[in-house]
Design a protein around this motif. Structure first.
Motif, PDB file in Angstrom:
ATOM      1  N   GLU D  26      90.851  37.076  50.065  1.00  0.00           N
ATOM      2  CA  GLU D  26      92.251  37.397  50.769  1.00  0.00           C
ATOM      3  C   GLU D  26      92.980  36.213  51.463  1.00  0.00           C
ATOM      4  N   HIS D  27      94.315  36.195  50.655  1.00  0.00           N
ATOM      5  CA  HIS D  27      95.537  35.577  51.675  1.00  0.00           C
ATOM      6  C   HIS D  27      94.443  33.684  52.059  1.00  0.00           C
ATOM      7  N   SER D  28      93.691  33.594  52.285  1.00  0.00           N
ATOM      8  CA  SER D  28      92.687  32.667  53.057  1.00  0.00           C
ATOM      9  C   SER D  28      92.722  31.602  50.822  1.00  0.00           C
ATOM     10  N   PRO D  29      92.905  30.934  51.156  1.00  0.00           N
ATOM     11  CA  PRO D  29      93.159  29.683  49.756  1.00  0.00           C
ATOM     12  C   PRO D  29      92.211  28.609  49.904  1.00  0.00           C
ATOM     13  N   TRP D  30      92.495  28.437  51.489  1.00  0.00           N
ATOM     14  CA  TRP D  30      91.623  27.373  51.899  1.00  0.00           C
ATOM     15  C   TRP D  30      89.996  26.930  51.353  1.00  0.00           C
ATOM     16  N   VAL D  31      89.934  29.135  51.414  1.00  0.00           N
ATOM     17  CA  VAL D  31      87.960  29.103  50.332  1.00  0.00           C
ATOM     18  C   VAL D  31      87.745  28.298  49.486  1.00  0.00           C
ATOM     19  N   ALA D  32      88.963  28.826  48.217  1.00  0.00           N
ATOM     20  CA  ALA D  32      88.643  28.069  47.571  1.00  0.00           C
ATOM     21  C   ALA D  32      88.468  26.537  47.049  1.00  0.00           C
ATOM     22  N   GLU D  33      89.609  25.982  48.494  1.00  0.00           N
ATOM     23  CA  GLU D  33      89.959  24.300  47.906  1.00  0.00           C
ATOM     24  C   GLU D  33      88.347  23.973  48.437  1.00  0.00           C
ATOM     25  N   ARG D  34      87.993  24.573  49.593  1.00  0.00           N
ATOM     26  CA  ARG D  34      86.865  23.843  50.160  1.00  0.00           C
ATOM     27  C   ARG D  34      85.288  23.546  48.686  1.00  0.00           C
ATOM     28  N   ALA D  35      85.488  24.960  48.126  1.00  0.00           N
ATOM     29  CA  ALA D  35      84.573  25.441  47.243  1.00  0.00           C
ATOM     30  C   ALA D  35      84.822  24.665  45.908  1.00  0.00           C
ATOM     31  N   ALA D  36      85.782  23.717  45.601  1.00  0.00           N
ATOM     32  CA  ALA D  36      86.064  23.136  44.526  1.00  0.00           C
ATOM     33  C   ALA D  36      85.895  22.055  44.120  1.00  0.00           C
ATOM     34  N   MET D  65      90.012  34.428  61.536  1.00  0.00           N
ATOM     35  CA  MET D  65      91.462  34.602  61.467  1.00  0.00           C
ATOM     36  C   MET D  65      91.250  34.688  59.920  1.00  0.00           C
ATOM     37  N   PHE D  66      89.865  34.335  59.294  1.00  0.00           N
ATOM     38  CA  PHE D  66      90.139  34.410  57.786  1.00  0.00           C
ATOM     39  C   PHE D  66      90.221  36.511  58.119  1.00  0.00           C
ATOM     40  N   LEU D  67      89.159  36.996  58.463  1.00  0.00           N
ATOM     41  CA  LEU D  67      88.872  38.521  58.289  1.00  0.00           C
ATOM     42  C   LEU D  67      90.493  38.837  58.654  1.00  0.00           C
ATOM     43  N   ARG D  68      91.234  38.502  59.822  1.00  0.00           N
ATOM     44  CA  ARG D  68      92.087  39.264  59.980  1.00  0.00           C
ATOM     45  C   ARG D  68      93.065  39.487  58.771  1.00  0.00           C
ATOM     46  N   ALA D  69      92.925  38.826  58.111  1.00  0.00           N
ATOM     47  CA  ALA D  69      93.712  38.473  56.834  1.00  0.00           C
ATOM     48  C   ALA D  69      93.753  39.504  55.860  1.00  0.00           C
ATOM     49  N   HIS D  70      92.678  40.000  55.819  1.00  0.00           N
ATOM     50  CA  HIS D  70      92.128  41.819  55.291  1.00  0.00           C
ATOM     51  C   HIS D  70      93.109  42.804  55.758  1.00  0.00           C
ATOM     52  N   PRO D  71      93.816  43.647  54.825  1.00  0.00           N
ATOM     53  CA  PRO D  71      94.249  44.831  54.857  1.00  0.00           C
ATOM     54  C   PRO D  71      93.546  45.544  55.377  1.00  0.00           C
ATOM     55  N   ASP D  72      93.793  46.657  56.361  1.00  0.00           N
ATOM     56  CA  ASP D  72      93.219  47.701  57.236  1.00  0.00           C
ATOM     57  C   ASP D  72      93.127  48.902  55.885  1.00  0.00           C
ATOM     58  N   LEU D  73      92.282  50.158  55.660  1.00  0.00           N
ATOM     59  CA  LEU D  73      91.409  50.597  54.570  1.00  0.00           C
ATOM     60  C   LEU D  73      91.714  51.767  55.362  1.00  0.00           C
ATOM     61  N   ALA D  74      93.281  51.940  54.148  1.00  0.00           N
ATOM     62  CA  ALA D  74      93.905  53.343  54.066  1.00  0.00           C
ATOM     63  C   ALA D  74      95.306  53.295  55.406  1.00  0.00           C
ATOM     64  N   GLY D  75      95.714  52.007  55.155  1.00  0.00           N
ATOM     65  CA  GLY D  75      96.418  51.545  56.496  1.00  0.00           C
ATOM     66  C   GLY D  75      97.486  51.408  56.420  1.00  0.00           C
ATOM     67  N   ARG D  76      98.477  50.871  57.348  1.00  0.00           N
ATOM     68  CA  ARG D  76     100.151  50.494  56.929  1.00  0.00           C
ATOM     69  C   ARG D  76     100.188  49.755  56.017  1.00  0.00           C
ATOM     70  N   ALA D  77      99.355  48.605  55.609  1.00  0.00           N
ATOM     71  CA  ALA D  77     100.132  47.798  54.208  1.00  0.00           C
ATOM     72  C   ALA D  77      99.992  48.940  52.806  1.00  0.00           C
ATOM     73  N   ALA D  78      98.493  49.935  52.974  1.00  0.00           N
ATOM     74  CA  ALA D  78      98.203  50.579  51.764  1.00  0.00           C
ATOM     75  C   ALA D  78      99.753  51.586  51.165  1.00  0.00           C
ATOM     76  N   VAL D  79     100.140  52.670  52.603  1.00  0.00           N
ATOM     77  CA  VAL D  79     100.984  53.564  52.511  1.00  0.00           C
ATOM     78  C   VAL D  79     102.069  52.598  51.757  1.00  0.00           C
TER      79      VAL D  79
END
Lengths: 289, 289, 289, 289
Positions: D26-36, D65-79
């Protein structure tokens, strides 16, 4: 008498075969005579099947005569010392040579009623039984339907023949004992569990100690070929240390720690697979395949 | 020191309570001081809960100080004979007073790394463990996340407190052991099965022999109240004679005959229900309710 | 015809009883005549036992005559529409009115061989079977020992009588269904698990939804008395949400989620106890007591 | 978007790899970069391990920071409709787009308390959960120790990544489903038992029908390679006809007849072994190996 090999069994001429095995079926050398023709036997299991097939193929009159050739349990022949050597050993193993007068009276009563009802003596493979279990079975079987009881008696004869053959012939070393441990709390094989293997009779002896591999199995059979003899065994699974090392929350002492699984091997030519499915609070085992 | 009763515990004044129980939590009389206020205790389980609640309610600095009050396993204090009496008994029970030089070196290495990482010594309820299991757990826990490891250490402290309380106070005689046998081959309770009950430690002793009733149960608890002590037990189910008497076709010897179920009782104030689900070829057991 | 109550059964005079129940045993009103004397019946189970006891007490000639009064399965009477109403319903339920020509030929062959060997037609309680299972059983039984086969045939008659009695009389509302869930990963009862109960036939219907209490049980029977009818049921245990809520590490989707246990109730006057022993990776069930 | 193969994954240059898989975390392309850099991946399991290892190797600030990039469940972003496409599908699958006002309020309250306590939003792999289970887990986890909760959140992220990877890449066809049936009433494999295999979602479809061989197994895997997809399955074992044909005494209807075993396949590259241990009155299953 020392056990002979299947090769030696197959190499005997017909007369030699009957001389050697005519006494396996109680006072009935015709069983061995008819079985001889089925040779060569690849396994002791096949030898046994040839004996029981010969009996099954006989007509009912012959079968009844055969059943009548067996001695009573704890009967006159036993008291008078007139049993065949094999019957004598078997009856003593079950404690039938050490009955109380009340037990002896109960056997005589059951022997009488059984013979009156079925026309042949009560036959049971008693070497691994005790007198209480024998009396319970006797009490149940004396009320059986006559045809069902012939079938039951012949099945017991089959077990007696098998144990006598095991005393006389070395089985084919094709059997094995295998073990598998699954951790049902984590849904995967249980690696690194210590397992002790004991032979229980005549006195308990630890044969081997194993540690399960990554697949929850041993790296080979626990026992294979001639190592696997008929008899009673115990596998002792060190489940407590396994679960403690794996980080499970356990009580002190744990509910399950050393788990003993005791089992009998009747036919050492077969494969005995003994799995343990285990969580810190439960386990199951069964004869697998 | 002789165990006292819960009534006596509840009758002590605060000073007397701390005098008696201040040493239960290693070098930390404040735990008993805070627990005293939760009296009266109806059960030893409640007494124990008051002790662990006092620790859980402390702030993290106090908790860490408390953990630091514990000795290393197989550490300098043990070598120098400076352990508390309770710690000494516990470490000896696990064989930590009889380590090889290589094992001793491994403990010192782990003790050093653990203390450097977490700031307190490795704590484990070792009375029912052995050195191999302790080293396996040590090796796993030294890599734990720090917060997770505090929780694990406090859980081990809880078990240590429980065993020390059991040595000091007579539990309430409200526990019991019950047994049930179901015949899964016939789908009904197993009546008439003989069951032996043994206490395993310090040496195996047969306590009682039972026969299951028509519901496959005993007519009352196998053990009740003060009879049920903490420790290790074995139930030995005579399954072979049961199935033979019931007319099941069995091999000779049967695959299953005497089935031992060994289990530990950690809290004698609880109900231990031990069922056996059994066919001639399989069985299961679990801690029931 | 509407079912009558046990009180009504017990209130009938002998002629009325035979008029009502003379047809339960195929073309053999003497069975009901002899059973009538055993009234009053407290339960339908007792009524059934009176019928089967009457048959068991008859001499072998009468028993054979009774067995001969039954129709062949898929036989001439069925083809000609000459079955009793009950037999007609039963054979149709098993699909015997919709056989392929090859199946029909196989039944005719087996019917012929069976009658030649035993002197009475093949009898089997087929209402819950299908044609494949019937043919497999037929094939096995045609080779039975004659005495054993009479016993088997009478046992099947017992099942047929039971189902016919259930159609004719309201059973005593003394049965119940109970449920218990044990979490074998944590060694304790499973509280808060949702369980759905469905009746499966004629079409699946959800009867009730429960949530387990602190002891892993329901607060009362799932079904009791007249609610518990003969037939097929399913309990659907919501194990996945239970383990997820309890913090177990699960895969996505979990290996076990909704666990269906389907079981048949043959005798609604009995107690059916259906336990579930479950971890995230394994489960067991059995008919308990 | 169509799934690509592992060969295609391994053939991408670094930029192409990140373009394709940068959004999996989620919103964290660095994970794929390092896994490549861990390519080539022999399996999707290895691909997934490279992603989770990259996260595990990051320092705690990066993880938060990575965990903070996730949305709330049933939260504002979803609404507000601002979820990533993947999150939107996942939350809808769990029914979080159809909450009652009371449920919505409960989510907002938990979201607020959780964020205040831990500093990142509540993360849970919800695609196979329902709102009740999510709320139960939420309620439990909001009280977790902070360090333990980071570990739990990262474990949930691991499951989310896995499901997203399964949507994006064709797994290696190395998995299989195998089945084994043991008859615990007779202690041997169960031959000749019919087994239906169904795929349950999106709607139940019968995939295949098998008959067990002499070893109680199928002649090959029930599903192998690409046939074994992630999802939910049911094996329906025709135990009733098996036991009837084998001559077991059964009630009518039998207690056990068709036995459904439902299970989820999370990783189609693995081996799923599903055994059934069954008597007419009991059965067990587990994830075997």
């Amino acid at each position: 008498m020392a056990r002979i090999t299947l090769d030696e069994v197959n190499g005997l001429d017909a007369a030699g075969f009957v001389a050697r095995f005519g006494g396996i079926a109680e006072h009935s050398p015709w069983v061995a005579e008819r079985a001889a023709a089925a040779r060569p036997f690849d396994t002791l299991t096949a030898f046994h099947a040839a004996m029981t097939s010969a009996i099954a193929a006989a007509d009912e009159a012959t079968q009844r005569m055969f059943l009548r050739a067996h001695p009573d349990l704890a009967g006159r022949a036993a008291v008078a010392g007139e049993l065949t050597a094999a019957s004598n050993v078997e009856q003593a193993a079950a404690g039938l040579d050490r009955l109380t007068p009340a037990e002896m009276a109960r056997f005589q009563d059951l022997n009488g009623r059984y013979a009156a009802r079925f026309g042949f003596p009560f036959i049971m493979a008693v070497r691994h039984a005790d007198k209480h279990a024998i009396l319970a079975a006797f009490d149940r079987r004396v009320r059986n339907d006559p045809a069902a009881e012939i079938a039951t008696a012949l099945a017991e004869v089959g077990k007696i023949l098998w144990m006598r053959l095991l005393d006389a012939v070395v089985p084919k070393p094709c059997g094995r004992l295998t073990v598998h441990v699954l951790d049902t709390a984590s849904g995967c094989p249980a690696p690194g569990m210590v397992i002790e293997l004991l032979r229980l009779a005549p006195t308990p002896v630890r044969l081997k100690t194993f540690v399960t591999n990554a697949d929850g199995r041993l790296d080979g059979p626990a026992l294979a070929g001639a190592e696997l003899e008929a008899g009673s065994y115990e596998l002792l699974f060190h489940a407590g240390p396994y679960f403690a090392a794996a980080g499970n929350a356990l009580s002190a002492p744990p509910f399950l720690d050393r788990i003993p699984i005791r089992f009998g091997v009747a036919n050492p030519e077969q494969h005995y697979h003994v799995p343990l499915l285990v969580s810190p609070w439960s386990y199951s085992t069964y004869r697998g395949s």
